[in-house]
Scaffold this motif. Structure first.
Motif, PDB file in Angstrom:
ATOM      1  N   LEU A 176      32.020 -45.171   3.904  1.00  0.00           N
ATOM      2  CA  LEU A 176      32.460 -43.788   3.771  1.00  0.00           C
ATOM      3  C   LEU A 176      33.501 -43.650   2.667  1.00  0.00           C
ATOM      4  CD1 LEU A 176      32.706 -42.852   7.557  1.00  0.00           C
ATOM      5  CD2 LEU A 176      31.025 -41.985   5.926  1.00  0.00           C
ATOM      6  N   TRP A 177      34.416 -44.612   2.592  1.00  0.00           N
ATOM      7  CA  TRP A 177      35.431 -44.613   1.532  1.00  0.00           C
ATOM      8  C   TRP A 177      34.771 -44.681   0.161  1.00  0.00           C
ATOM      9  CZ3 TRP A 177      40.525 -44.079   0.399  1.00  0.00           C
ATOM     10  CH2 TRP A 177      40.980 -44.656  -0.795  1.00  0.00           C
ATOM     11  N   GLN A 178      33.767 -45.549   0.043  1.00  0.00           N
ATOM     12  CA  GLN A 178      33.108 -45.753  -1.239  1.00  0.00           C
ATOM     13  C   GLN A 178      32.197 -44.580  -1.626  1.00  0.00           C
ATOM     14  OE1 GLN A 178      31.155 -49.474  -0.387  1.00  0.00           O
ATOM     15  NE2 GLN A 178      32.904 -50.714  -1.061  1.00  0.00           N
ATOM     16  N   SER A 179      31.609 -43.947  -0.615  1.00  0.00           N
ATOM     17  CA  SER A 179      30.637 -42.886  -0.917  1.00  0.00           C
ATOM     18  C   SER A 179      31.231 -41.482  -0.872  1.00  0.00           C
ATOM     19  CB  SER A 179      29.456 -42.969   0.065  1.00  0.00           C
ATOM     20  OG  SER A 179      29.896 -42.821   1.405  1.00  0.00           O
ATOM     21  N   ALA A 180      32.522 -41.357  -0.577  1.00  0.00           N
ATOM     22  CA  ALA A 180      33.154 -40.030  -0.514  1.00  0.00           C
ATOM     23  C   ALA A 180      32.943 -39.201  -1.784  1.00  0.00           C
ATOM     24  CB  ALA A 180      34.650 -40.180  -0.212  1.00  0.00           C
ATOM     25  N   PRO A 181      33.015 -39.814  -2.989  1.00  0.00           N
ATOM     26  CA  PRO A 181      32.797 -39.000  -4.196  1.00  0.00           C
ATOM     27  C   PRO A 181      31.393 -38.403  -4.283  1.00  0.00           C
ATOM     28  CG  PRO A 181      33.910 -41.068  -4.738  1.00  0.00           C
ATOM     29  CD  PRO A 181      33.440 -41.183  -3.319  1.00  0.00           C
ATOM     30  N   ARG A 182      30.449 -38.969  -3.540  1.00  0.00           N
ATOM     31  CA  ARG A 182      29.066 -38.479  -3.608  1.00  0.00           C
ATOM     32  C   ARG A 182      28.742 -37.488  -2.488  1.00  0.00           C
ATOM     33  NH1 ARG A 182      28.605 -43.979  -4.351  1.00  0.00           N
ATOM     34  NH2 ARG A 182      27.662 -44.324  -2.301  1.00  0.00           N
ATOM     35  N   TYR A 183      29.716 -37.228  -1.621  1.00  0.00           N
ATOM     36  CA  TYR A 183      29.464 -36.281  -0.530  1.00  0.00           C
ATOM     37  C   TYR A 183      29.256 -34.883  -1.097  1.00  0.00           C
ATOM     38  CZ  TYR A 183      30.444 -32.942   3.168  1.00  0.00           C
ATOM     39  OH  TYR A 183      30.370 -31.879   4.024  1.00  0.00           O
ATOM     40  N   ALA A 184      28.180 -34.220  -0.660  1.00  0.00           N
ATOM     41  CA  ALA A 184      27.849 -32.878  -1.138  1.00  0.00           C
ATOM     42  C   ALA A 184      27.942 -31.890   0.025  1.00  0.00           C
ATOM     43  CB  ALA A 184      26.438 -32.855  -1.731  1.00  0.00           C
ATOM     44  N   PRO A 185      28.978 -31.049   0.059  1.00  0.00           N
ATOM     45  CA  PRO A 185      29.165 -30.106   1.174  1.00  0.00           C
ATOM     46  C   PRO A 185      27.977 -29.179   1.398  1.00  0.00           C
ATOM     47  CG  PRO A 185      31.134 -30.214  -0.191  1.00  0.00           C
ATOM     48  CD  PRO A 185      30.064 -30.964  -0.929  1.00  0.00           C
ATOM     49  N   ASN A 186      27.247 -28.848   0.331  1.00  0.00           N
ATOM     50  CA  ASN A 186      26.128 -27.915   0.465  1.00  0.00           C
ATOM     51  C   ASN A 186      24.926 -28.537   1.171  1.00  0.00           C
ATOM     52  OD1 ASN A 186      25.823 -29.592  -1.869  1.00  0.00           O
ATOM     53  ND2 ASN A 186      24.165 -28.284  -2.578  1.00  0.00           N
ATOM     54  N   LYS A 187      24.971 -29.860   1.419  1.00  0.00           N
ATOM     55  CA  LYS A 187      23.843 -30.525   2.067  1.00  0.00           C
ATOM     56  C   LYS A 187      24.096 -30.821   3.541  1.00  0.00           C
ATOM     57  CE  LYS A 187      21.928 -32.652  -2.095  1.00  0.00           C
ATOM     58  NZ  LYS A 187      21.504 -33.912  -2.753  1.00  0.00           N
ATOM     59  N   GLY A 188      25.253 -30.393   4.058  1.00  0.00           N
ATOM     60  CA  GLY A 188      25.532 -30.610   5.475  1.00  0.00           C
ATOM     61  C   GLY A 188      27.003 -30.849   5.726  1.00  0.00           C
ATOM     62  N   GLY A 189      27.408 -30.711   6.987  1.00  0.00           N
ATOM     63  CA  GLY A 189      28.798 -30.894   7.360  1.00  0.00           C
ATOM     64  C   GLY A 189      29.226 -32.351   7.303  1.00  0.00           C
ATOM     65  N   VAL A 190      30.530 -32.560   7.262  1.00  0.00           N
ATOM     66  CA  VAL A 190      31.078 -33.917   7.190  1.00  0.00           C
ATOM     67  C   VAL A 190      30.675 -34.730   8.420  1.00  0.00           C
ATOM     68  CG1 VAL A 190      33.207 -35.276   7.210  1.00  0.00           C
ATOM     69  CG2 VAL A 190      33.028 -33.269   5.735  1.00  0.00           C
ATOM     70  N   THR A 191      30.746 -34.120   9.592  1.00  0.00           N
ATOM     71  CA  THR A 191      30.421 -34.859  10.814  1.00  0.00           C
ATOM     72  C   THR A 191      28.976 -35.340  10.803  1.00  0.00           C
ATOM     73  OG1 THR A 191      32.016 -33.526  12.061  1.00  0.00           O
ATOM     74  CG2 THR A 191      30.410 -34.772  13.331  1.00  0.00           C
ATOM     75  N   THR A 192      28.058 -34.486  10.364  1.00  0.00           N
ATOM     76  CA  THR A 192      26.652 -34.892  10.281  1.00  0.00           C
ATOM     77  C   THR A 192      26.488 -36.041   9.302  1.00  0.00           C
ATOM     78  OG1 THR A 192      25.882 -32.653  10.781  1.00  0.00           O
ATOM     79  CG2 THR A 192      24.320 -34.129   9.711  1.00  0.00           C
ATOM     80  N   TRP A 193      27.162 -35.942   8.163  1.00  0.00           N
ATOM     81  CA  TRP A 193      27.118 -37.000   7.140  1.00  0.00           C
ATOM     82  C   TRP A 193      27.612 -38.318   7.717  1.00  0.00           C
ATOM     83  CZ3 TRP A 193      31.790 -38.553   4.193  1.00  0.00           C
ATOM     84  CH2 TRP A 193      31.514 -39.454   3.157  1.00  0.00           C
TER      85      TRP A 193
END
Length: 206
Positions: free
Chosen positions: A80-97
């Motif tokens: 999660l630490w490493q992939s945080a920059p790739r998180y896209a809010p428009n594709k789903g909530g943080v909890t789902t991710w």
């Protein structure tokens, strides 16, 4: 003038109080992920404290073994630490991710621990004839999964989050409520509305 300012402040406070607790928590998590993406270790600590118990619960459900579950939970947060920059809010909530990554990691560990046994089994069935009916069935299931994914994309983030945990994660409504930190009635409403929307999108008769 002062009365107008006071009135505006009261109005702002009233609007803030009207924000559902679940939505507020979701916004806070997105803000934490944005800070983590920029390398904020304090934000990551807060993020870990909030979600580690839920992640561990998911992993423990799959792996059962406590020590393995703890180890995999740590691996998940590294990811999660490493992939945080790739998180896209428009594709789903943080909890789902987070829960999707957690479930995938747990399943990967199960598969890895069984790899040697599977290898021996493959040697024994190396010359087994291909079951073409199974191949055809698999192709049909893949097409159906594509339809489901397209339909899921039409749900709101909150509906998608609840439906994904309930029907892909296999959690009960009360477990989803606990994982998301929202009231059971809210979870039931999100799942109900989400399933109705999915049914309509996929053209399934009620």
């Amino acid at each position: 003038m002062l009365d107008a300012v006071a009135s505006e402040e009261t109005s702002t406070e009233a609007r803030a109080q009207q924000i559902p607790a679940g939505d507020s928590a979701a916004v806070e998590l997105q803000q934490l992920v944005a800070r983590i993406a920029s390398g904020d270790q304090l934000a990551f600590g807060d993020f870990y404290d909030r979600l580690a118990p839920r992640v561990f619960a998911i992993v423990r459900r799959v792996l059962v073994d406590p020590s393995q579950s703890e180890e995999v939970t740590q691996e998940i947060f590294v990811e999660l630490w490493q992939s945080a920059p790739r998180y896209a809010p428009n594709k789903g909530g943080v909890t789902t991710w987070v829960m999707t990554i957690a479930h995938r990691r747990a399943v990967d560990r199960v598969r890895a621990s069984q790899a040697s046994r599977d290898r021996d089994l493959r040697v024994g069935i190396r010359d087994h004839t291909i079951d073409y009916d199974s191949v055809s069935e698999t192709a049909e299931l893949r097409l159906e999964n594509q339809r489901v994914k397209k339909a899921l994309a039409k749900l709101t983030d909150l509906q998608k989050e609840a439906v994904t945990l309930a029907y892909y994660g296999g959690y009960s409504h009360s477990e989803v409520s606990e994982l998301l930190g929202v009231p059971l009635g809210t979870v039931k409403t999100r799942i109900r509305d989400g399933m109705i929307r999915l049914r309509d999108e996929m053209g399934v008769a009620s």
